[in-house]
Design an enzyme around this catalytic site. Structure first.
Site, PDB file in Angstrom:
ATOM      1  N   TYR A 142      60.812  75.063   4.906  1.00  0.00           N
ATOM      2  CA  TYR A 142      59.890  74.235   5.694  1.00  0.00           C
ATOM      3  C   TYR A 142      58.443  74.708   5.574  1.00  0.00           C
ATOM      4  CZ  TYR A 142      64.030  72.214   7.948  1.00  0.00           C
ATOM      5  OH  TYR A 142      65.224  71.581   8.186  1.00  0.00           O
ATOM      6  N   LYS A 192      73.555  80.241   0.582  1.00  0.00           N
ATOM      7  CA  LYS A 192      74.186  79.642  -0.596  1.00  0.00           C
ATOM      8  C   LYS A 192      73.913  80.574  -1.782  1.00  0.00           C
ATOM      9  CE  LYS A 192      75.381  75.680  -1.233  1.00  0.00           C
ATOM     10  NZ  LYS A 192      76.759  75.187  -1.534  1.00  0.00           N
ATOM     11  N   ASP A 224      77.876  75.705   3.261  1.00  0.00           N
ATOM     12  CA  ASP A 224      78.658  74.460   3.281  1.00  0.00           C
ATOM     13  C   ASP A 224      80.048  74.713   3.850  1.00  0.00           C
ATOM     14  OD1 ASP A 224      79.042  76.027   1.002  1.00  0.00           O
ATOM     15  OD2 ASP A 224      79.453  74.343  -0.316  1.00  0.00           O
ATOM     16  N   ASP A 248      68.885  74.852  11.048  1.00  0.00           N
ATOM     17  CA  ASP A 248      68.522  73.578  11.680  1.00  0.00           C
ATOM     18  C   ASP A 248      69.761  72.678  11.760  1.00  0.00           C
ATOM     19  OD1 ASP A 248      67.095  71.481  12.677  1.00  0.00           O
ATOM     20  OD2 ASP A 248      65.829  71.176  10.918  1.00  0.00           O
ATOM     21  N   ASP A 252      72.591  72.189  15.154  1.00  0.00           N
ATOM     22  CA  ASP A 252      72.805  70.868  15.747  1.00  0.00           C
ATOM     23  C   ASP A 252      74.287  70.479  15.683  1.00  0.00           C
ATOM     24  OD1 ASP A 252      70.230  70.503  16.486  1.00  0.00           O
ATOM     25  OD2 ASP A 252      69.844  68.741  15.263  1.00  0.00           O
TER      26      ASP A 252
END
Ligand code: NAD
Length: 367
Positions: A142, A192, A224, A248, A252
């Site tokens: 980000y 990852k 994942d 993020d 959630d």
């Protein structure tokens, strides 16, 4: 010795309504538990824009840097949607996070037994769930450079850069291990590393920091797979530490395991100050809920649980945090519900202040 200090920034929409109930709880701890705070209140978001033409006045920013903890309600609302980007309510929140350098975002996913039916998963998968996701908040894709949309040949290319320094990974990892030491002593790091060099470095640094915490069991998981495991068997985790982007999404996802937005607290922590306490801001995950603002319908529990996190992580009052969480658990078990927690069987929901009354009564009964 002076009392610990708290800056309350109620913000917009339901922010002030839920924060009123937190103020009652803070007063209760002062009156009944001999645990007093020096509380000041100021403006943030649209409320600050209305008063000062900026979503965060410099004086408010300076106060936030000085206090032991900031409690924030919520910012934003349709009234401010057309403002210039630079003065939108959210900029106030982002400025606080940035200038306080709050690099570790703590998002608990805790399922109260009484609300287990609200989860989209089977009750036995989520009942009693209590996990904590630590998301790195100030770096990663980000923020990384280069970024932008450029022309290349006859088409455009969108670019963002995942970038992490060792020290950025190290401090996030350290937050996770310190937390695990206060909990069930398990950390699962997610990245990852199979396809990203930043993931390889992430895994290396977390492993190195983990060696300083031999009591904590460290595991690594590709993010994942982590997402799958979170919805398959979330109770296998204690503390999860991950980067900004994966955090993020995963936080959630974990949050929804537990039901309503009105129940979710968060903490954002930075480096220790001179008194040893971390820079800290506590806020509910939900926004300003303009659809119900001003109607006394908001659930104050997310904001109260955020204060419970402040008791635990800023003020080292784990027992008193557990007292508040226990009072909340008790009223929910007794059937107290705000509108957002009403099941299909219906009933008459409590107002924001009635939920506050019920929790204060349960606190009284806990002494
Ligand atoms: P929201 O979280 O405000 O509301 C989403 C839905 O959940 C609404 O139906 C709302 O009524 C309900 N809800 C949220 N909190 C509740 C509570 N405590 N009790 C009962 N119901 C609750 O998200 P949104 O509608 O996408 O955004 C509204 C405004 O809030 C926007 O301006 C947005 O930018 C802002 N926002 C601010 C923050 C923040 O301050 N941290 C976070 C998210 C959104």
């Amino acid at each position: 010795m002076s009392n610990p200090s708290i800056l309350i920034l109620p913000g917009d929409g339901i922010g002030p309504e839920v924060m009123d109930q937190v103020t009652r709880v803070i007063d209760w701890f002062g009156a009944k538990r001999d645990l007093s705070f020096d509380v000041s209140t100021d403006l943030v978001g649209g409320a600050a824009y209305d008063a000062h033409g900026t979503p965060l006045h410099d004086d408010t920013m300076a106060k936030a840097q000085e206090v032991d903890a900031v409690l924030l309600g919520a910012v934003g609302g349709p009234k401010y949607d057309d403002l210039d980007f630079s003065v939108k309510p959210e900029r106030g929140l982002l400025r606080l996070r940035k200038e306080m350098d709050l690099y570790a975002n703590l998002r608990p996913a805790q399922c109260f037994d009484a609300l287990a039916d609200f989860s989209s998963l089977k009750k036995d998968v989520v009942a009693g769930l209590d996990i904590m996701i630590v998301r790195e908040l100030t770096s990663g894709v980000y923020f990384g450079e280069p970024r932008g949309i450029i022309e290349e040949g006859n088409e455009r290319v969108g670019i963002n850069t995942q970038r992490y320094t060792e020290s950025e990974i190290e401090r996030a990892a350290r937050s996770a291990f310190e937390l695990a030491m206060r909990r069930n002593k398990k950390v699962c790091s997610m990245e990852k590393a199979n396809v990203m060099e930043s993931g390889i470095l992430w895994r290396e640094v977390v492993t190195r920091v983990g060696a300083e915490y031999p009591e904590v069991e460290l595991s690594h998981m590709y993010a994942d797979n982590g997402a799958m495991q979170l919805v398959r068997a979330p109770k296998q985790f204690d503390v999860i530490v991950t980067d900004n982007l994966f955090g993020d999404i995963l936080s959630d996802c974990a949050a929804m395991l537990t039901g309503s937005l009105g129940m979710l607290p968060s903490a954002s922590l930075g480096a220790p100050m001179a008194n040893g306490r971390p820079k800290a801001m506590y806020e509910p995950v939900h926004g300003s809920a303009p659809d119900i603002a001003g109607q006394g319908k908001a659930n104050p529990i997310a904001c109260m649980l955020s204060f419970a996190m402040a008791l635990r992580y800023s003020f080292d009052q784990g027992d008193e945090a557990a007292r508040l969480e226990g009072a909340i658990e008790k009223v929910l078990a007794d059937g107290a519900r705000t509108g957002d927690l009403m099941g299909p069987e219906g009933g008459i929901p409590l107002s924001t202040s009635q939920m506050g009354d019920a929790i204060l009564n349960a606190l009284d009964a806990s002494r």
